[in-house]
Write a protein that holds these residues in place. Structure first.
Motif, PDB file in Angstrom:
ATOM      1  N   THR B  49       0.844  -1.203   0.000  1.00 52.78           N
ATOM      2  CA  THR B  49       0.000   0.000   0.000  1.00 52.78           C
ATOM      3  C   THR B  49       0.877   1.250   0.000  1.00 52.78           C
ATOM      4  O   THR B  49       2.094   1.175   0.144  1.00 52.78           O
ATOM      5  CB  THR B  49      -0.900   0.082   1.234  1.00 52.78           C
ATOM      6  OG1 THR B  49      -0.059   0.240   2.377  1.00 52.78           O
ATOM      7  CG2 THR B  49      -1.756  -1.148   1.398  1.00 52.78           C
ATOM      8  N   LEU B  53      -2.723   8.483  -2.184  1.00 54.33           N
ATOM      9  CA  LEU B  53      -3.182   9.406  -1.143  1.00 54.33           C
ATOM     10  C   LEU B  53      -3.361  10.822  -1.699  1.00 54.33           C
ATOM     11  O   LEU B  53      -4.317  11.508  -1.369  1.00 54.33           O
ATOM     12  CB  LEU B  53      -2.199   9.408   0.029  1.00 54.33           C
ATOM     13  CG  LEU B  53      -2.712  10.050   1.305  1.00 54.33           C
ATOM     14  CD1 LEU B  53      -3.974   9.354   1.794  1.00 54.33           C
ATOM     15  CD2 LEU B  53      -1.655  10.021   2.391  1.00 54.33           C
ATOM     16  N   VAL B  59      -5.720   5.567   0.506  1.00 53.94           N
ATOM     17  CA  VAL B  59      -4.521   4.737   0.394  1.00 53.94           C
ATOM     18  C   VAL B  59      -4.849   3.463  -0.383  1.00 53.94           C
ATOM     19  O   VAL B  59      -5.757   2.724  -0.029  1.00 53.94           O
ATOM     20  CB  VAL B  59      -3.978   4.384   1.797  1.00 53.94           C
ATOM     21  CG1 VAL B  59      -2.727   3.525   1.667  1.00 53.94           C
ATOM     22  CG2 VAL B  59      -3.646   5.651   2.567  1.00 53.94           C
ATOM     23  N   THR B  61      -3.257  -0.004  -2.871  1.00 53.23           N
ATOM     24  CA  THR B  61      -2.094  -0.797  -3.272  1.00 53.23           C
ATOM     25  C   THR B  61      -1.779  -0.449  -4.732  1.00 53.23           C
ATOM     26  O   THR B  61      -2.599   0.166  -5.425  1.00 53.23           O
ATOM     27  CB  THR B  61      -2.397  -2.310  -3.183  1.00 53.23           C
ATOM     28  OG1 THR B  61      -3.406  -2.621  -4.137  1.00 53.23           O
ATOM     29  CG2 THR B  61      -2.870  -2.700  -1.787  1.00 53.23           C
ATOM     30  N   LEU B 193      11.879   6.632   1.379  1.00 51.00           N
ATOM     31  CA  LEU B 193      11.006   7.412   2.245  1.00 51.00           C
ATOM     32  C   LEU B 193      11.175   6.949   3.695  1.00 51.00           C
ATOM     33  O   LEU B 193      11.349   5.758   3.952  1.00 51.00           O
ATOM     34  CB  LEU B 193       9.541   7.223   1.819  1.00 51.00           C
ATOM     35  CG  LEU B 193       9.178   7.675   0.390  1.00 51.00           C
ATOM     36  CD1 LEU B 193       7.772   7.187   0.030  1.00 51.00           C
ATOM     37  CD2 LEU B 193       9.247   9.184   0.271  1.00 51.00           C
ATOM     38  N   ILE B 302       6.946   9.097  -6.071  1.00 53.56           N
ATOM     39  CA  ILE B 302       5.546   8.776  -5.781  1.00 53.56           C
ATOM     40  C   ILE B 302       4.729   8.744  -7.056  1.00 53.56           C
ATOM     41  O   ILE B 302       4.815   9.642  -7.896  1.00 53.56           O
ATOM     42  CB  ILE B 302       4.972   9.841  -4.796  1.00 53.56           C
ATOM     43  CG1 ILE B 302       5.740   9.771  -3.482  1.00 53.56           C
ATOM     44  CG2 ILE B 302       3.496   9.653  -4.555  1.00 53.56           C
ATOM     45  CD1 ILE B 302       5.477  10.919  -2.563  1.00 53.56           C
TER      46      ILE B 302
END
Lengths: 119, 326
Positions: B49, B53, B59, B61, B193, B302
């Motif tokens: 996941t 967002l 959220v 997967t 991250l 992202i």
């Protein structure tokens, strides 16, 4: 006592400071309200959404990706993986379809995260 | 030769967003080439996941994020999706050559959007001494083996580099019952991250060695061990700090290289350092009408940002084709 933790709710990764001595506990460092919920849950009962994949039979893909529909207690993750390994998915699914009901006996559902058709 | 208004190469998140935006901005004759037998690209193997967002405000997967775009693109008219179609050539006047099972085709486009993503850096690119046994994988390839093919590449793993894919794979290996003996990162901090350090490394008590590098790999047929050593700020080995880690598998998570060989063939200027197109403006290249978006334009952290910028690429192509106003 102050406890430091990194919020994992989003990619920002806010560094949270939890003042344990304050009543109720005081949480600072969060850039959004999600940080409060995360810190509280991390203190009491840390949980994670588990993602993995299950083996299939007579479907177009060898594996179907799945997730738990809500976070699982962290200490149950390895038991959850054992259960996932026992599953054989035999029918076609779409994203969101339930693969296992009442998973782990905790009322948690295991759901498919993509479409997997028949061969 | 077939002619198309717009040809898009790559059916991952970037190519799908570009196609959707081009269609919504008035382009009516779109051919999308995807080499795999499914749309979705790398998202299909990112079963974890953490996606969506920003773009969907929830959220998701990786496969779920892809699924939403696959549904959307299939619902739009005028976009032909050609699966198992592997682009192998491109000319400056925008002729794309691609292979389909059993044949080769050529298509002349008025505009092209390249959304070909990245490939992974390998062991050879980071210069590690030692033998050349089996058991050394790039992290993303190991991810494909586990999540798509259902194969566990090894039982005792060391991860070299701390990019996000490496961190995610550390957790995956532990959950699949393997031991992860450590993550070795030459920098003083992770390239991934922070949330992935927390939920993939700390959650599972995996040792992470910052300011360390791999100095040697051992093993004749299969990896048997490696040496890790502490480095100074110039990445020179500090003597007396070397230690061995036993392992049968090494994952390389040391960076990504944008795939831009096709546009280079077509005469587009490429930055040798990054392998990205030389560009003054997002998604544009040195050749008018050839656009690049997603990870082949620059490496993103992202997918939500890839979607945002690739939608912009679709609009740029529509403007170039005179379908939308700039």
């Amino acid at each position: 006592m102050t406890k430091k933790m990194v919020c994992i709710e989003c990619p920002k990764g806010c560094v949270l400071e939890v003042d344990m001595d304050a009543k109720p506990v005081k949480i600072t460092g969060n850039k959004c309200p999600k940080g409060i919920g995360y810190a509280l849950s991390e203190m009491e009962d840390p949980r994670r959404v588990l993602t993995s994949s299950v083996l299939t039979e007579s479907l177009e893909l060898k594996l179907a990706p799945v997730k738990t529909d809500r976070p699982v207690p962290k200490k149950e993750l390895s038991r959850a993986m054992e259960e996932i390994k026992k599953i054989r998915l035999k029918r076609a699914v779409s994203a969101g379809d339930i693969v296992a009901e009442n998973f782990l006996g905790m009322g948690i559902k295991l759901v498919a995260t993509r479409e997997v058709g028949l061969v | 030769m077939i002619e198309r208004e717009l040809v898009i190469v790559g059916g991952g998140p970037s190519g799908m967003a570009a196609a959707i935006a081009a269609r919504e901005n008035g382009v009516k004759d779109i051919l999308l080439l995807e080499r795999d037998q499914y749309l979705g690209g790398i998202l299909n193997q990112c079963v974890h996941t953490g996606f969506g967002l920003e773009y969907f405000k929830e959220v998701l997967t990786g496969p779920e994020y892809a699924d939403r775009f696959i549904k959307k693109i299939r619902g739009l008219p005028d976009i032909e999706i050609s699966l198992r179609s592997f682009a192998v050539g491109m000319t400056g006047d925008k002729v794309v050559t691609f292979l389909k099972p059993g044949r080769m085709e050529r298509v002349k486009a008025r505009a092209i959007i390249m959304a070909t993503g990245c490939r992974e850096k390998t062991r050879e690119m980071v210069h590690i001494a030692g033998t050349r046994p089996s058991g050394i994988f790039s992290a993303g390839f190991a991810q494909k083996l586990i999540n798509i093919e259902g194969l566990l590449p090894g039982k005792e793993v060391v991860i070299v580099g701390s990019g996000d894919i490496g961190l995610i794979m550390a957790r995956r290996f532990v959950l699949e019952g393997a031991k992860v003996s450590g993550v070795v990162e030459i920098q003083g901090q992770s390239r991934g991250l922070v949330r992935n350090i927390v939920q993939c490394i700390e959650d599972f008590d995996i040792p992470i060695y910052f300011n360390h590098k791999i100095s040697r790999i051992y093993g004749r047929d299969r990896v048997e061990a490696l040496d890790a050593v502490r480095v100074d700020e110039n990445f020179n080995e500090i003597s007396g700090t070397k230690f061995a880690l036993k392992c049968d598998t090494i994952l390389m998570s040391v960076g990504l290289i944008p795939e831009n060989e096709l546009i280079e063939m077509a005469g587009v200027a490429i930055d040798r350092k990054t392998n990205s197109p030389v560009s003054e403006e997002l998604n544009k290249t040195s050749v008018p009408g050839i656009f690049v978006c997603g990870n082949s334009f620059k490496v993103y952290d992202i997918v939500d940002s890839v979607t945002r910028d690739s939608l912009a690429a679709g609009k740029l192509a529509a403007e170039y084709l005179g379908r939308a106003r700039a």
